[in-house]
Design an enzyme around this catalytic site. Structure first.
Site, short mmCIF file in Angstrom:
data_model
loop_
_atom_site.label_atom_id
_atom_site.label_comp_id
_atom_site.label_asym_id
_atom_site.label_seq_id
_atom_site.Cartn_x
_atom_site.Cartn_y
_atom_site.Cartn_z
N GLU A 335 0.80 -1.23 0.00
CA GLU A 335 0.00 0.00 0.00
C GLU A 335 0.84 1.28 0.00
O GLU A 335 0.50 2.23 0.71
CB GLU A 335 -0.92 0.02 1.23
C1 TNX Z 1 -4.22 -3.85 4.75
S1 TNX Z 1 -2.85 -6.15 3.81
C2 TNX Z 1 -2.95 -3.68 5.23
C3 TNX Z 1 -2.74 -3.20 6.60
C4 TNX Z 1 -4.03 -2.94 7.30
C5 TNX Z 1 -5.02 -4.02 6.96
C6 TNX Z 1 -6.32 -3.90 7.66
C7 TNX Z 1 -1.64 -5.25 4.01
C8 TNX Z 1 -0.42 -5.79 3.55
N1 TNX Z 1 -1.81 -4.05 4.56
O1 TNX Z 1 -1.95 -2.05 6.60
O2 TNX Z 1 -3.80 -2.93 8.66
O3 TNX Z 1 -5.27 -3.96 5.56
O4 TNX Z 1 -7.13 -4.99 7.41
#
Ligand code: TNX
Length: 526
Positions: A335
């Site tokens: 992300e």
């Molecule tokens: C996605 S999945 C994220 C996290 C968040 C989570 C909450 C991923 C690699 N990153 O930063 O905490 O969703 O469900």
């Protein structure tokens, strides 16, 4: 004369002694015992073994490590039985009323973690290729005992266990849990508690998400503000916290003693606000950001053009590698919505090289496949099949953490108070009913290192809540990672889980009583 007078009494006494010594142990059926994860093969022999006050744990062979595991077993059995079981090394031939732990050479499919458990009316023998395998076998033996064995105070009862043989080994090498200690901080005692809980189900990895926007949780001596300032808060504005390197080493050692590898994650280049707030020089504009206590993702990025950024990462990875005996460092990479792709790719390439330079292998969330990942790098899939396929095309291995199956922060259903729902509701059937080897078309078993269950903690603030979100879903994941797909059936799992509830209650694990299971029935049964 005197002899005559007492003859009757003597005869009766001898008869009673004879009868009681010949009395057979009760008949029991090993196939009735609830084992989670389900072993590869269980054969019942219909009798039972009794653990007594004077039962011994005997170590075959001269292994200090195995002796320690013998003591671990004695300690495990002590609170509920009240027995002070002697543990010692032996080279003598097998005697009854003993639990033997034996290192030997089993067939190659048993690998490092497989074991053979043999329970007769006379003794118990656990054999394995390595101490790790013996440890896994002990977790099975523990479940063969009545649930009350988990009680913390002496139970007034006898300890018979069903006889038979268990042949067992895992289907995947990597069976992990992840705990996000950044969004909310969890003390080292809590982490140890979690380690004990996952060890029971034969997981072998605990991935610690040590840094994110809301907090930096591991002491880095060359960059002290990361923790003194960057670790001082968490989601919701609480005071956060961090592990000193000594704390971290203590966690690593505790995990090692349970044959669990700690994988530390430093998430970058996104998810870095805590670092950016602690050191202005890591920002492109040279200004420190404010500490963040909200729940948004994707707004922060390290300045990928600055030299100091790589000096920083090199220091962090060097210090972390020095206190991490496991082979992996997780570099996050997810992300990074505020990092341009043309910056992201060379950044990941460089960070991957730094990890390798410090003698470790990199793991990253599946977005890292856009970089030039090496075959020694592992890709953690969380939802985009395209990324997993790209990883495999670059010869990387995949860890499966599909968010709609394994994310322990997803709500169970629409009325679950805690958790998020962006990946959908994940009730027990959704969490259990899938096969790693057919999850993504084009990805087969040989591409998969294993599976991992992440618990993100934006909404999870204490251990009671951790337990509620993790249990019992994580037990299903543990079974997926261990048991061959062909032996896993939802209806059978449901029955076992239902009976297992009593054990969870005795252990005071705050599990979610899913409506998919008729829990009440279990109490009358066990
Ligand atoms: C996605 S999945 C994220 C996290 C968040 C989570 C909450 C991923 C690699 N990153 O930063 O905490 O969703 O469900």
């Amino acid at each position: 004369m005197i002899l005559k007078k007492y003859l009757n009494t003597i005869v009766i006494f001898l008869l009673v002694a004879l009868l009681t010594s010949c009395k057979e142990n009760p008949k029991m059926n090993l196939l009735d015992e609830v084992l989670l994860p389900k072993p590869v093969l269980v054969k019942a022999t219909g009798s039972s073994f009794e653990l007594k006050n004077n039962t011994k744990i005997l170590i075959k062979g001269d292994s200090e490590e195995l002796l320690q595991i013998g003591k671990y077993l004695a300690n495990l059995l002590k609170p509920a039985t009240g027995f002070k079981i002697e543990v010692k090394t032996t080279s003598k031939k097998t005697i009854s009323n003993s639990i033997y732990l034996v290192l030997t050479k089993l067939e190659s499919n048993y690998g490092e973690e497989g074991y053979h458990l043999n329970i007769t009316d006379k003794n118990i023998i656990i054999k394995a290729n390595s101490v790790k395998g013996i440890f896994r076998g002990i977790q099975t033996l523990r479940q063969v005992f009545p649930s009350e064995i988990e009680a913390l105070n002496p139970q007034n009862r006898k300890w018979f266990i069903a006889s038979g043989e268990i042949y067992d080994y895992p289907q995947f090498k990597y069976r992990g849990a992840m705990l996000d200690v950044s969004r909310h901080f969890f003390k080292k005692e809590d982490v140890k508690k979690y380690i004990d809980m996952i060890a029971m189900y034969k997981l072998n990895v605990l991935h610690l998400h040590l840094s994110d926007d809301q907090g930096w949780r591991i002491e880095i001596k060359s960059w002290p503000n990361l923790t003194t300032y960057g670790g001082s808060t968490q989601v919701g504005g609480g005071k956060g916290g961090f592990y000193t390197q000594e704390d971290y080493k203590e966690i690593v050692k505790y995990a090692q003693e349970r044959y669990i590898t700690i994988i530390p994650e430093i998430d970058m280049p996104g998810h870095t606000n805590a670092a950016l707030a602690s050191y202005p020089e890591l920002n492109c504009d040279g200004k420190a950001t404010k500490l963040y206590t909200g729940m948004k993702v994707g707004f922060s990025t390290l300045c990928t053009h600055k030299k100091i950024t790589y000096q920083f990462i090199d220091d962090v990875i060097r210090e972390l590698a020095a206190i991490t005996p496991g082979p992996y460092i997780h570099i996050g990479g997810d992300e990074s919505h505020s990092t341009k792709i043309e910056d992201y790719v060379p950044f990941i390439n460089k960070v991957q090289d730094l990890v390798i330079a410090h003698g470790k292998q990199a793991i990253g969330w599946d977005e890292i496949v856009s970089a030039a990942i090496k075959p020694t790098t592992t890709v953690q899939y969380w939802g985009r099949p395209k990324n997993a396929l790209k990883g495999v095309s670059k010869n990387a291995k995949i860890i499966l953490s599909p968010s709609d199956r394994t994310y322990l922060d997803m709500k169970y259903d629409s009325i679950t108070k805690l958790g998020l729902k962006w990946a959908g509701y994940v009730d027990l059937d959704k969490a259990y009913n899938w096969n790693p080897s057919t999850l993504i078309s084009g990805i087969t078993k040989k591409d998969i290192l294993g599976i991992e269950s992440p618990l993100w903690t934006e909404t999870v603030t204490n251990m009671e809540e951790v337990e509620f979100m993790a249990f019992p879903r994580i037990i299903g994941h543990a079974e997926i990672g261990w048991t061959p797909d062909s032996l896993r059936v939802w209806d059978d799992y449901k029955m076992r889980l239902k009976k297992h509830a009593k054990r969870l209650k005795i252990m005071k694990i705050n599990f979610y009583p899913s409506t998919l299971i008729d829990w009440n029935e279990s109490e009358s049964k066990e």
